[in-house]
Design an enzyme around this catalytic site. Structure first.
Site, mmCIF file in Angstrom:
data_model
loop_
_atom_site.group_PDB
_atom_site.id
_atom_site.type_symbol
_atom_site.label_atom_id
_atom_site.label_comp_id
_atom_site.label_asym_id
_atom_site.label_seq_id
_atom_site.Cartn_x
_atom_site.Cartn_y
_atom_site.Cartn_z
ATOM 1 N N GLU A 123 36.887 48.498 3.876
ATOM 2 C CA GLU A 123 37.834 48.813 2.779
ATOM 3 C C GLU A 123 39.350 48.934 3.364
ATOM 4 O O GLU A 123 39.661 49.865 4.025
ATOM 5 C CB GLU A 123 37.621 50.288 2.187
ATOM 6 C CG GLU A 123 38.329 50.338 0.809
ATOM 7 C CD GLU A 123 38.242 51.717 0.258
ATOM 8 O OE1 GLU A 123 38.754 51.873 -0.828
ATOM 9 O OE2 GLU A 123 37.565 52.520 0.836
ATOM 10 N N ASP A 182 32.461 57.387 -3.180
ATOM 11 C CA ASP A 182 33.901 57.443 -2.137
ATOM 12 C C ASP A 182 33.793 58.429 -1.578
ATOM 13 O O ASP A 182 34.990 59.088 -1.255
ATOM 14 C CB ASP A 182 34.760 56.989 -3.061
ATOM 15 C CG ASP A 182 36.181 56.750 -2.483
ATOM 16 O OD1 ASP A 182 36.047 56.269 -1.313
ATOM 17 O OD2 ASP A 182 37.235 56.808 -2.994
ATOM 18 N N ILE A 207 44.581 61.359 -3.592
ATOM 19 C CA ILE A 207 43.142 61.544 -3.705
ATOM 20 C C ILE A 207 42.482 60.892 -2.330
ATOM 21 O O ILE A 207 43.040 59.526 -2.059
ATOM 22 C CB ILE A 207 42.666 61.214 -4.988
ATOM 23 C CG1 ILE A 207 43.019 62.099 -6.147
ATOM 24 C CG2 ILE A 207 41.134 61.229 -4.826
ATOM 25 C CD1 ILE A 207 42.314 61.688 -7.496
#
Length: 386
Positions: free
Chosen positions: A126, A271, A305
């Site tokens: 990622e 996640d 976040i």
């Protein structure tokens, strides 16, 4: 593991069908039989009020139980995988975060060894080839456009261990990077992106097949520039990730996306970062300090976040509850349609994205990965072939 055993329950979600009651037979780590009604022989364990579902498959997770995947440290990776397995996730993809070129190379080298040991089902890169404007909990100082040399170096080093990569298609060289990853058999996901609708459509045309946490860390849908969300939702070839933890997305939006694209195109992902299953406090995600308060993880410096503190079991239960609330008259028990949808989103669809025909469903010949949930959909037993 070599002995034949039978697990029976009041409800069993098999491959596209729900048995009430049902049973599954296991031998040598594989499923050797699945059926409805009473088992053909004495059951090794019976859960009269339980629900047997396939082991959860999390294709986007950074850690849990106080440990992280992101640095590729063996003991930490094993501990985080063990934590998630105890919560029903029998297949985990280890997700990295953006890092400098030398550091990322070292992380991939370490994680590749663990993939070879079966601790992880593969590596999900990622970043670092993502948008600085949509970097979220990634260190903006290490972001960069993809380069052929770095991509080839990582693919050679990983030797097949990299199974997915998230990138932003608007970056210079991104379209060529998609071509290279697709040719190497790596699933390309669009995420952390400020791309236009047309740029995302081109990325899909070149082979991108996943939306990394849809809506989060991407340009929003607008009436004049629909951006990534519409392009990703409208193409039937794309599976969209949803972090349905009640923090990343409003529950109404989760249900609307599920209705719009269908259960067979949604993959629920946690996640999760190291704070999953842990008390509030200070943690790290890659190079960034993270503060967790009331179970919500945020980058200490920016407030963005920083992943989640969720488990797949929690997402399963929350999603079933949401679908039940959206189905008037379904109150006495969870309907077959809802159970099948939840299993598709937590097991079958991510397994399909990963190209894994041995997991994701309870059927003869599949790996014996299963979870038993109680009447309130809490994990009471996990059976893993590994």
């Amino acid at each position: 593991m070599n002995e034949t055993m039978i697990i029976a329950a009041g409800t069993l979600v098999a491959d596209g069908v729900v048995h009430r009651p049902g049973w599954v037979e296991i031998a040598q780590g594989f499923i050797t039989g699945v059926g409805a009604g009473p088992p053909p022989a004495a059951a090794s364990a019976t859960f009269a009020d339980g629900v047997i579902v396939p082991g959860f498959v999390d294709m986007h997770v950074h850690g849990g139980g106080g440990s992280s995947y992101t640095d590729g440290i063996g003991d930490d990776v094993r501990a985080a995988a063990r934590f998630h397995r105890e919560h029903g996730t029998t297949t985990t993809v280890t997700s990295t975060v953006s890092a400098g070129r030398a550091e990322l190379r070292d992380i991939v080298a370490r994680l590749s060894v663990l993939v070879g040991e079966g601790i992880s089902a593969g590596i999900h890169l990622e970043g670092p080839w993502i948008s600085g404007a949509r970097c979220g909990a990634h260190d903006p100082d290490v972001l960069r456009p993809p380069s052929p040399g770095e991509i080839d170096e990582l693919l050679e080093l990983a030797d097949g261990a990299v199974v997915m990569v998230t990138l932003a298609p608007e970056l210079p060289g991104a379209m060529e990077a998609i071509d290279r990853f697709v040719s190497a058999g790596v699933t390309v996901a669009v995420g952390h992106t400020d791309a236009t609708y047309d740029q995302v459509r081109e990325a899909i045309a070149r082979g991108a097949r996943v939306a990394t946490h849809l809506f989060n860390a991407m340009a929003p849908l607008s009436h004049r520039e629909p951006g990534p969300p519409l392009a990703l939702m409208e193409d039937p070839r794309v599976v969209v990730e949803l972090v349905a933890d009640g923090v990343h997305l409003h529950p109404a939006l989760v249900r609307d996306v599920q209705r719009a694209v269908g259960f067979d195109r949604v993959a629920l992902v946690t996640d999760a970062m190291a704070a999953a299953g842990m008390p509030d406090g200070a943690y790290r995600l890659g190079a960034l300090d993270v503060s967790v308060a009331d179970g919500v993880a945020r980058v200490a410096r920016t407030g963005a976040i920083a992943g989640s503190t969720a488990t797949m079991a929690g997402l399963f239960a929350r999603t079933v509850a949401g679908l039940r609330s959206d189905a008037p008259g379904v109150r006495d028990r969870v309907s077959d349609e809802i159970l099948l949808g939840a299993v598709a989103m937590t097991s079958a669809n991510p397994a399909r994205v990963l190209g894994r025909a041995d997991i994701g469903a309870l059927a003869s010949g599949r790996r014996a990965d299963l979870v038993v949930l109680d009447a309130d959909l809490r994990v009471v037993h996990v059976h893993s072939a590994r």
